[in-house]
Design an enzyme around this catalytic site. Structure first.
Site, PDB file in Angstrom:
ATOM      1  N   GLY A 299      84.513  44.211 -36.179  1.00  0.00           N
ATOM      2  CA  GLY A 299      84.441  44.212 -34.865  1.00  0.00           C
ATOM      3  C   GLY A 299      85.562  43.033 -35.320  1.00  0.00           C
ATOM      4  CB  CYS A 300      85.984  40.799 -37.482  1.00  0.00           C
ATOM      5  SG  CYS A 300      85.116  39.526 -37.412  1.00  0.00           S
ATOM      6  CD  GLN A 301      93.962  41.249 -35.940  1.00  0.00           C
ATOM      7  OE1 GLN A 301      93.989  40.436 -34.604  1.00  0.00           O
ATOM      8  NE2 GLN A 301      95.303  41.363 -35.758  1.00  0.00           N
TER       9      GLN A 301
END
Length: 145
Positions: A59-61
């Site tokens: 969910g994190c780049q």
């Protein structure tokens, strides 16, 4: 197991109050971003062997790894990112939530985010990553409660 520096303050509410006071010193967001970067450098060392897919926060780049330890009486979170600003966001979240009982984690909304203006000044991808981090912390606390 790695050492933790958290908690710095006796309660999660006091940690949020301290964060709000610290960010109030800065006049503009370039200074606040630099402070976030500086905070990220204060994260405790994260063992290389923990940087595995099992500990990846999705969910994190940016690449983020997080490892929870403990039980309902005290949950410690160890985390790191490959991004300087995200590391600062991790530091703030761990300052509020790491080293606390599961019930306190669940009872404490992350009010500091709106108060210091993070919600308005983070890119959508960083906002999503921060939301994923906070959800992971809360979900871990919920499982232990």
């Amino acid at each position: 197991m790695t050492e933790t520096i958290f908690p710095l303050e006796p309660t999660a509410v006091q940690a949020q109050d301290a964060i709000k006071e610290e960010f109030a010193f800065f006049a503009d967001w370039s200074e606040r971003y630099q402070y976030l970067i500086d905070l990220g450098r204060k994260l405790p060392p994260f063992p290389q062997e923990w940087k595995i897919e099992e500990h990846r926060l999705h969910g994190c780049q940016s690449l983020v790894w997080i490892v929870p330890r403990g039980n309902r009486e005290r949950l410690d979170f160890h985390a790191v990112s490959d991004s300087a600003i995200v590391s600062g966001l991790i530091y703030l979240a761990l300052r509020v939530y790491s080293g606390r009982p599961a019930a306190e984690i669940l009872a404490t909304e992350p009010d500091y985010i709106a108060h210091i203006g993070l919600a308005r000044h983070l890119s959508p991808t960083r906002s999503n990553g921060l939301a994923s981090l906070l959800a992971f912390i809360r979900d871990t606390a919920r499982r232990q409660a």
